[in-house]
Design a protein around this motif. Sequence first.
Motif, mmCIF file in Angstrom:
data_model
loop_
_atom_site.group_PDB
_atom_site.id
_atom_site.type_symbol
_atom_site.label_atom_id
_atom_site.label_comp_id
_atom_site.label_asym_id
_atom_site.label_seq_id
_atom_site.Cartn_x
_atom_site.Cartn_y
_atom_site.Cartn_z
ATOM 1 N N UNK A 205 0.854 -1.189 0.000
ATOM 2 C CA UNK A 205 0.000 0.000 0.000
ATOM 3 C C UNK A 205 0.889 1.238 0.000
ATOM 4 N N UNK A 206 0.754 2.053 -1.034
ATOM 5 C CA UNK A 206 1.638 3.204 -1.220
ATOM 6 C C UNK A 206 1.101 4.449 -0.521
ATOM 7 N N UNK A 207 2.022 5.246 -0.025
ATOM 8 C CA UNK A 207 1.684 6.519 0.608
ATOM 9 C C UNK A 207 1.494 7.586 -0.463
ATOM 10 N N UNK A 325 -11.822 -2.944 -18.799
ATOM 11 C CA UNK A 325 -12.619 -3.813 -17.934
ATOM 12 C C UNK A 325 -11.846 -4.176 -16.673
ATOM 13 N N UNK A 326 -10.558 -4.441 -16.823
ATOM 14 C CA UNK A 326 -9.718 -4.759 -15.664
ATOM 15 C C UNK A 326 -9.660 -3.582 -14.708
ATOM 16 N N UNK A 327 -9.494 -2.396 -15.256
ATOM 17 C CA UNK A 327 -9.409 -1.198 -14.424
ATOM 18 C C UNK A 327 -10.693 -0.998 -13.630
ATOM 19 N N UNK A 328 -11.825 -1.192 -14.279
ATOM 20 C CA UNK A 328 -13.111 -1.008 -13.605
ATOM 21 C C UNK A 328 -13.302 -2.025 -12.481
ATOM 22 N N UNK A 329 -12.702 -3.214 -12.643
ATOM 23 C CA UNK A 329 -12.845 -4.269 -11.632
ATOM 24 C C UNK A 329 -11.925 -4.057 -10.436
ATOM 25 N N UNK A 330 -10.979 -3.116 -10.555
ATOM 26 C CA UNK A 330 -9.973 -2.933 -9.521
ATOM 27 C C UNK A 330 -10.430 -2.090 -8.352
ATOM 28 N N UNK A 331 -11.520 -2.464 -7.721
ATOM 29 C CA UNK A 331 -12.052 -1.725 -6.584
ATOM 30 C C UNK A 331 -11.506 -2.291 -5.271
ATOM 31 N N UNK A 332 -11.287 -1.439 -4.316
ATOM 32 C CA UNK A 332 -10.872 -1.902 -2.999
ATOM 33 C C UNK A 332 -11.880 -2.923 -2.480
ATOM 34 N N UNK A 333 -11.360 -4.041 -1.971
ATOM 35 C CA UNK A 333 -12.218 -5.103 -1.462
ATOM 36 C C UNK A 333 -12.395 -6.254 -2.430
ATOM 37 N N UNK A 334 -12.225 -6.004 -3.735
ATOM 38 C CA UNK A 334 -12.324 -7.080 -4.718
ATOM 39 C C UNK A 334 -11.097 -7.981 -4.610
ATOM 40 N N UNK A 335 -11.248 -9.238 -4.981
ATOM 41 C CA UNK A 335 -10.109 -10.154 -4.978
ATOM 42 C C UNK A 335 -9.171 -9.831 -6.132
ATOM 43 N N UNK A 336 -7.898 -10.078 -5.931
ATOM 44 C CA UNK A 336 -6.906 -9.823 -6.988
ATOM 45 C C UNK A 336 -7.276 -10.536 -8.286
ATOM 46 N N UNK A 382 -6.847 -14.846 -4.088
ATOM 47 C CA UNK A 382 -8.029 -14.324 -3.407
ATOM 48 C C UNK A 382 -7.733 -13.129 -2.513
ATOM 49 N N UNK A 383 -6.498 -12.677 -2.469
ATOM 50 C CA UNK A 383 -6.153 -11.538 -1.610
ATOM 51 C C UNK A 383 -7.001 -10.324 -1.971
ATOM 52 N N UNK A 384 -7.632 -9.678 -1.000
ATOM 53 C CA UNK A 384 -8.444 -8.488 -1.312
ATOM 54 C C UNK A 384 -7.562 -7.287 -1.670
ATOM 55 N N UNK A 385 -8.002 -6.531 -2.643
ATOM 56 C CA UNK A 385 -7.323 -5.287 -2.990
ATOM 57 C C UNK A 385 -7.560 -4.253 -1.901
ATOM 58 N N UNK A 415 -11.490 3.103 -3.851
ATOM 59 C CA UNK A 415 -12.759 2.455 -3.477
ATOM 60 C C UNK A 415 -13.713 2.263 -4.654
ATOM 61 N N UNK A 416 -13.617 3.114 -5.693
ATOM 62 C CA UNK A 416 -14.566 3.032 -6.811
ATOM 63 C C UNK A 416 -13.996 2.337 -8.043
ATOM 64 N N UNK A 417 -12.743 1.912 -7.991
ATOM 65 C CA UNK A 417 -12.127 1.264 -9.144
ATOM 66 C C UNK A 417 -10.709 1.743 -9.327
ATOM 67 N N UNK A 418 -10.060 1.215 -10.354
ATOM 68 C CA UNK A 418 -8.679 1.595 -10.595
ATOM 69 C C UNK A 418 -8.560 2.983 -11.197
#
Length: 435
Positions: A205-207, A325-336, A382-385, A415-418
């Motif tokens: 997790x980057x600052x 599509x990948x970017x849209x799926x990249x929301x916090x809480x989604x699995x890798x 399965x690690x959560x983003x 939280x809303x995506x990549x």
Amino acid sequence: MPSRRSFLLAASAAAAAPSLTLQAQRPSGSSAEIKQLPPAIAALTSRRSEAVPISLEEREHRIERARGLLAKSRLNALVICTGTSLAYFTGLRWGQSERFFAWVLPATGSPFIVCPVFEEGRVRERMEATPATLPQASVTRVYTWNEDESPYALLAKALKDAGITTGKIGVEERTQFAFSDGIAHASPTLTAVSGTPVTAGCRAVKSPAELALMRLANDNTLKVYEAAWKSLEPGMTNRHVSDLISAAYERTGFPGFASCQVAEYTALPHGSLQPQVIREGQIILLDDGCVVEGYQSDISRSFVLGKATDKQKQVFDVVHKAQAAALAAGKAGAACHAVDDAARKVITDAGFGPGYKHFTHRLGHGIGMDGHEWPYLVKGNDLPLESGMTFSDEPGIYIVGEFGIRLEDDWVVTPSGGEMFTPQSPSLEEPFAKA
């Protein structure tokens, strides 16, 4: 995709010199082979003043975060020898050799360093440097060993001095085997295990300061690529293109490199050593990045000089949609794995599946101080983003014997995506056009 093809780059340039931070190897003296820089590259200027180094205060926070993860993982100490994890926590950049060097962080108490006796002066010079980079330098003890002594016995003594005689010691994952084996046998009452839960737990997790450096690295790479694209002409070799890009990076003040593949060789995700010549209408694939204050970029662009064929455009459009599509799926809480799933579904539904048939690699990798770092966007993960994690987004379609197209940009989880650091490439014929 930098580190995974560095062996190809090294083989293609026998004079290449390794870099401590850049994953790819740059041919030495590349710019000297270019008699006159094209106008677009000559127009580039240094951007070093835009880079704000990581502060000592931020490194102090990293130490406290690491201590929390040591406790959570029930580890008594973390041992880091060299590499980017050492630089991440301490600001020290120490070349790897056959002689044992380590910075050790106990779960409680002060850090300490184990090094060869003749290196103590250099260590203390860096500990006392201004501006300071080493957290808790004033309380960091330096243990030294002579050439005929065991550094691992000294490590065990230092751990005992820190009150650690039993338990588990986390070892940074990229520690060379001779060192990790020595650490494992340093004491019969201490067990060496992976330190990845601590190092990756901190680094993933980057600052805001890290994100600012990564944005600069990515923006710089895109501008260098665009300058190179404006400078390309039919008849140039792929090596000449790489040399132009190296020269462009030199002008910006940040070290970097890009591999260049042409025509059927673009269907090999890691490229080829074969000499290649640029022709109009053939796919050209640029890949790699630069380093800004230790933080890396990794961008791929596929394009043609002249007119693209209908098939090339079709494949590009599918890859473009898969990347979005990948970017849209990249929301916090989604699995890798969900990010890989989203891109792979687009490619499979377009007839280029199933599975890894034409999209032959995972969707992406973590990126930061290493070109490839934890975690990875791949089936089964399965690690959560988490917000602040950074990755590459690099779907591709590779048609062996014809061509391959890959689009790659780096992005951060929100939280809303990549959120991409750079805009998507809009087309094969105008890869840097503004939307």
